[in-house]
Design a protein around this motif. Sequence first.
Motif, PDB file in Angstrom:
ATOM      1  N   UNK A 285      39.579  33.338  32.476  1.00  0.00           N
ATOM      2  CA  UNK A 285      40.389  33.854  33.570  1.00  0.00           C
ATOM      3  C   UNK A 285      41.756  34.270  33.057  1.00  0.00           C
ATOM      4  N   UNK A 286      42.395  35.159  33.832  1.00  0.00           N
ATOM      5  CA  UNK A 286      43.713  35.636  33.427  1.00  0.00           C
ATOM      6  C   UNK A 286      44.630  35.661  34.645  1.00  0.00           C
ATOM      7  N   UNK A 287      45.904  35.500  34.373  1.00  0.00           N
ATOM      8  CA  UNK A 287      46.904  35.580  35.435  1.00  0.00           C
ATOM      9  C   UNK A 287      47.505  36.972  35.409  1.00  0.00           C
ATOM     10  N   UNK A 288      47.498  37.626  36.585  1.00  0.00           N
ATOM     11  CA  UNK A 288      48.033  38.986  36.618  1.00  0.00           C
ATOM     12  C   UNK A 288      49.037  39.128  37.752  1.00  0.00           C
ATOM     13  N   UNK A 289      49.914  40.086  37.599  1.00  0.00           N
ATOM     14  CA  UNK A 289      50.931  40.330  38.613  1.00  0.00           C
ATOM     15  C   UNK A 289      50.268  40.796  39.903  1.00  0.00           C
ATOM     16  N   UNK A 290      50.770  40.269  40.999  1.00  0.00           N
ATOM     17  CA  UNK A 290      50.158  40.584  42.281  1.00  0.00           C
ATOM     18  C   UNK A 290      50.244  42.080  42.594  1.00  0.00           C
ATOM     19  N   UNK A 291      51.336  42.726  42.249  1.00  0.00           N
ATOM     20  CA  UNK A 291      51.455  44.135  42.617  1.00  0.00           C
ATOM     21  C   UNK A 291      50.640  45.046  41.702  1.00  0.00           C
ATOM     22  N   UNK A 292      50.029  44.482  40.676  1.00  0.00           N
ATOM     23  CA  UNK A 292      49.174  45.292  39.800  1.00  0.00           C
ATOM     24  C   UNK A 292      47.709  44.898  39.903  1.00  0.00           C
ATOM     25  N   UNK A 293      47.422  43.877  40.719  1.00  0.00           N
ATOM     26  CA  UNK A 293      46.089  43.257  40.615  1.00  0.00           C
ATOM     27  C   UNK A 293      44.944  44.194  41.001  1.00  0.00           C
ATOM     28  N   UNK A 294      45.200  45.096  41.954  1.00  0.00           N
ATOM     29  CA  UNK A 294      44.117  46.001  42.353  1.00  0.00           C
ATOM     30  C   UNK A 294      43.691  46.879  41.177  1.00  0.00           C
ATOM     31  N   UNK A 295      44.671  47.401  40.466  1.00  0.00           N
ATOM     32  CA  UNK A 295      44.357  48.249  39.309  1.00  0.00           C
ATOM     33  C   UNK A 295      43.637  47.459  38.224  1.00  0.00           C
ATOM     34  N   UNK A 296      44.110  46.247  37.975  1.00  0.00           N
ATOM     35  CA  UNK A 296      43.483  45.426  36.937  1.00  0.00           C
ATOM     36  C   UNK A 296      42.036  45.096  37.314  1.00  0.00           C
ATOM     37  N   UNK A 297      41.831  44.699  38.568  1.00  0.00           N
ATOM     38  CA  UNK A 297      40.462  44.400  39.020  1.00  0.00           C
ATOM     39  C   UNK A 297      39.579  45.640  38.867  1.00  0.00           C
ATOM     40  N   UNK A 298      40.128  46.781  39.240  1.00  0.00           N
ATOM     41  CA  UNK A 298      39.350  48.019  39.159  1.00  0.00           C
ATOM     42  C   UNK A 298      38.907  48.307  37.728  1.00  0.00           C
ATOM     43  N   UNK A 299      39.792  48.125  36.769  1.00  0.00           N
ATOM     44  CA  UNK A 299      39.413  48.403  35.378  1.00  0.00           C
ATOM     45  C   UNK A 299      38.466  47.338  34.838  1.00  0.00           C
ATOM     46  N   UNK A 300      38.670  46.069  35.221  1.00  0.00           N
ATOM     47  CA  UNK A 300      37.786  44.998  34.731  1.00  0.00           C
ATOM     48  C   UNK A 300      36.354  45.191  35.236  1.00  0.00           C
TER      49      UNK A 300
END
Length: 428
Positions: free
Chosen positions: A410-425
């Motif tokens: 698991x990784x900790x990601x910034x809340x305001x970037x999380x949608x983009x990160x989830x999308x790429x993952x």
Amino acid sequence: MAVKRRFQSVKGMRDLVDEAPAFAEVEETARRVFSLYGYHEVRTPVVEDTELFVRGVGEASEIVGKQMYSFDDKKGRSLSLRPEGTAPVARAYLEHDMASWPQPVKVFYMGPYFRYERPQAGRYRQFNQIGAELIGDPGPYSDVELLVMLLRFLEEVGFQDLEVGLNSVGDPECRRRYSRRLREYLEPHRDDLGADSLRRLETNPLRILDTKAPKERELLEGAPRLREVLGSAAQSHFEVVCEQLARFDVDFEIDNRLVRGLDYYTRTVFEITSVSLGAQDAILGGGRYDGLIADLGGPSVPGIGFAIGEDRLVSLFRHLYPGRRVSGASPQEPVCVVPVGASYRRHGLELSQALRAAGITAICEFDALRPLKVGLKQANRRGCRWVVLIGEDEVAAGTVVLRDFENGTQETIQRDEFVDVVATRISA
RNA sequence: GUGGAUGUAGCUCAACUGGCAGAGCGCUUGAUUGUGGUUCAAGUGGUUGGGGGUUCAAGUCCCCUCAUCCACCCCA
């Protein structure tokens, strides 16, 4: 006691639970393919005047004689749950004066049909059909186009190597001529015929052709062929159909015994069967009905159509291609948002909404009785690979945790970037 | 409408010629109060489809009934 009085679905009628997605995929495929050929969807009522089927399908047919769900309404009118789809569409054609539309009229439809019979493998009292009708063109090229469309549909659903059985039952004059010949041929062999065939010898000799009894089949080997007595118009119609089907690589076999059970068929008839289905082996059937509209009191307008047994189609698909999805469909597996603790449900809803807004399928576990553990277990049981965690620590830090069940990281990601990160993952 | 087979836990199935209704899976909880799936432990599970009869005793035998499955018939 509760068990004893528990309700159960009516005999011969079933819930589609595991099968429902496959049904939806088959229906979507039908809409896509049929639209491509210029057909548009119509929906007719489930209930019709009983007389429509008596006149349309034929009083002598088994469907009308024994299998209709008929009842009187409060004004004493006899109504019936529709046992098939062509007569209602023909009725709608007349009621909406579609004869004044550009001809031919091309429509398709899907929905439930009802026949009161003893249920068995592949036979239900409520079953689903997908049908199409091409009304207003007598020519053989319409037959070919309809069949090519049908085969295209089956191919797009995911079937391979299905073979169409094809025959011509001719015009009414040809049939009368042939019935006489067949009767003359069979009369001396009455002793070899079963009770059903003996009855048909009087009422409808053509139906003897599709008997299952081995002895009768043997006897029919030497019988006159239906196509040998076709009139020249019906004959050349059939020849064009065969010739053009071959040109478009349609896999078909001429089946001299193919006659179909509904009275309205003329000239071209066809069906597809599969030995994998048990005794009820027809997955679809159809043909031309050049006299039907006139029989219903309309002008003399020809037509051709088919009905696909959706229940049998899905059942056959699952049997032939276990585990495979119809039309290669692969729905997005959801990302699961788990709020850690009841007071973070608000954040859970917010995060899952943000994912959905970006087109990512998401579910949220609001009901985790205990923080995390239950929520994660639920997420796992739902088959989710990705879990977004939001709790006290994350809210304080303005982050979320994205956990990957597949490798346990698991990784900790910034809340305001999380949608983009989830999308790429998830697309990696 | 006719014929055959089958009904036991949520699911798949055991239970000898009549003798205490069981197992696996699932589910709940714990081992781990912010970490699933694996493992281990404990727990939850049923008027044996329903009704009647025979018997000291019926899941088991008899009758009736309902449902499901398969075939005939018919068709999707």
